[in-house]
Design an enzyme around this catalytic site. Structure first.
Site: not given
Lengths: 320, 320
Positions: A46, A205
């Protein structure tokens, strides 16, 4: 891969961050004193979240897990021991089951007063592949910036937690994906999606969103996202000033992010909402996913003050 | 698309930039006085280049063309008329035939003293699809930063040009692509490439590089890139301090860019070269291309001073 990437990150920002292995955590190069220590963490993939936000005015430490995998309690404990500064430890945790469990275990074992802010700004879905409740996504950046700022003023642990909880409550996000991400160790896309479809409400995700839709004009997609956000925030947005964050998920050109910003701002203005602060770029990514998320945070004077205050980190820097 | 993207860019950075349409150009919100006006421009699709570098300490104005298409002379002339500040105009131009032709025409028609710095840092190939000589790529950011800085000190036109030319002469870049980019109006990839191949030395419009190679380990690819750069820079790198810029081409995760930085730094160190300054991120992109470029700029005290000086633009900001 993670080890080499973290090493490169530390070398590129050697003036700002220190890196520790086994357990893995990163801290400010210069330890802060007499303030609440702000620690975050989560799976890698991320970036720049969270290590990119270490530095004066934001985080004291970050604990990176493997790609899309929660860090373990020993990382948080080691990080807390390195950065605690006599006023307690605040953990900022995105709401995913693995993160929540591991940060809770760490919190129980920490020999310091501590509290947790759990972020859950994603209004796309309730419960998801890795989550009970709502997911924490790009709104986490706003929480980390403002909580980091108030901590810098010497505020106590309860005040830091209260500000973080308040921001989370008046922040909503939703994402859209045009392609899947590919976890390096898996080597193939997390989900299948045709070039003619989009995943509305995708997670960071690659978790499923609200629905698979047919690709439409950008304006229609953005309008749907803004509607979802405003529905979620409800009355809070009436005549409000907001921070509008358009966040790239990894593979979306800046040119497109600004186009999204343009339309999103227009949609908000039509509802009588003023975009008083803005942020556009890749801040909470999903490895190499093509797509973007929109985050709206309803501002008040306290949040504006702490958003505007000086920050000096690898990924956010102003006023210094 | 360009119009909406530019509008979003201006809205998101309304404190820093003004936007003008027909002809299209962007300027600093607050006009500078008594300094050389620094103007750049080029086709869209390379964001944040160039408009993202408008602001104190860097550009006075930028002229965006359509995607991968040179801006036209009327844009540069209108921009120069808006920002000239009694000390002449310096044009910073990436070496592509269309840009060179259009900026030359503008320079001839400008009613102000002017000069041009032509950037040509790409050491991958001599002559290319759109270029006679070497292409100008991410090294342009370093030229714009440092020339912007010296202009801010009140330096004259000749000094600004001399610094730009010097930096260009001691800067070399090379890119690698894993996928093609897709020009929105074309709607299909600019070139075909299999998932098992890479294009070594790719241009920022998808121009062919040195050769199509089979995918190898990252370390081997990066070593080849550094070798190409050091061969190009020759004796200048002996015991040198350098700025190492790892630039994403649009769709490459930050996690990978830091991994590249890590290996590139190691390769340079093995040659006795010290990375004294660094920059990692998406600064000169090729729309949505997956890939990255490496740029090495040999530093001296003058370049370090101007690299380090305060800058306040949408895409680069420090010291303010």
């Amino acid at each position: 891969m993670l080890t080499e990437s973290l090493s490169g990150f530390q070398k590129a920002h050697a003036d700002l961050v220190s890196l520790h292995f086994m357990p893995n955590y990163l801290t400010r190069k210069q330890k802060a004193v007499n303030k609440v220590a702000i620690i975050s963490g989560g799976g890698a993939g991320h970036e720049p979240l969270h290590a990119g936000f270490i530095g004066k005015g934001m985080l004291d430490a970050a604990c990176p897990g493997q790609v899309f995998t929660s860090p373990t309690p020993d990382q948080m404990i080691a990080a807390a021991e390195a950065v605690h500064a006599d006023k307690g430890v605040l953990l900022i945790v995105k709401n995913y089951a693995g993160d929540v469990m591991n940060f809770e275990m760490a919190a129980e074992m920490l020999p310091f007063e501590n509290a947790t802010v759990l972020t859950s700004d994603d209004c796309a879905v309730i419960n998801s592949t890795f989550t009970d409740g709502r997911r924490g996504v790009a709104g986490t950046v706003i929480v980390e910036k403002c909580v980091g700022s108030i901590a810098e003023t010497g505020a106590d642990l309860a005040s830091c937690k209260a500000l973080g909880d308040k921001i989370n409550a008046q922040t909503a996000s939703i994402g859209v994906a045009f392609t899947s991400c590919t976890v390096p160790a898996a080597g193939k896309p997390t989900f299948e999606i045709s070039a003619f479809d989009i995943e509305m409400g995708v997670g960071i995700h690659g978790e499923p969103g609200r629905k698979r839709e047919t690709m439409r004009e950008a304006d229609a997609i953005i309008q749907e996202m803004i509607t979802a956000i405003l529905t979620d925030l409800g009355d809070r947005t009436k005549d409000a000033e907001v921070l509008l964050l358009v966040n790239g998920l990894g593979a979306t050109p800046l040119m497109e992010l600004y186009l999204i910003f343009n339309t999103a701002e227009k949609c908000l203005q039509e509802q009588g909402i003023t975009v008083a602060r803005s942020l556009v770029g890749n801040y909470t990514t999903a490895i190499d996913m093509a797509g973007a998320s929109i985050t709206v945070c309803v501002l008040d004077q306290e949040i504006k003050t702490h958003w505007d205050s000086p920050v000096h980190t690898p990924a956010l820097r102003w006023g210094v």
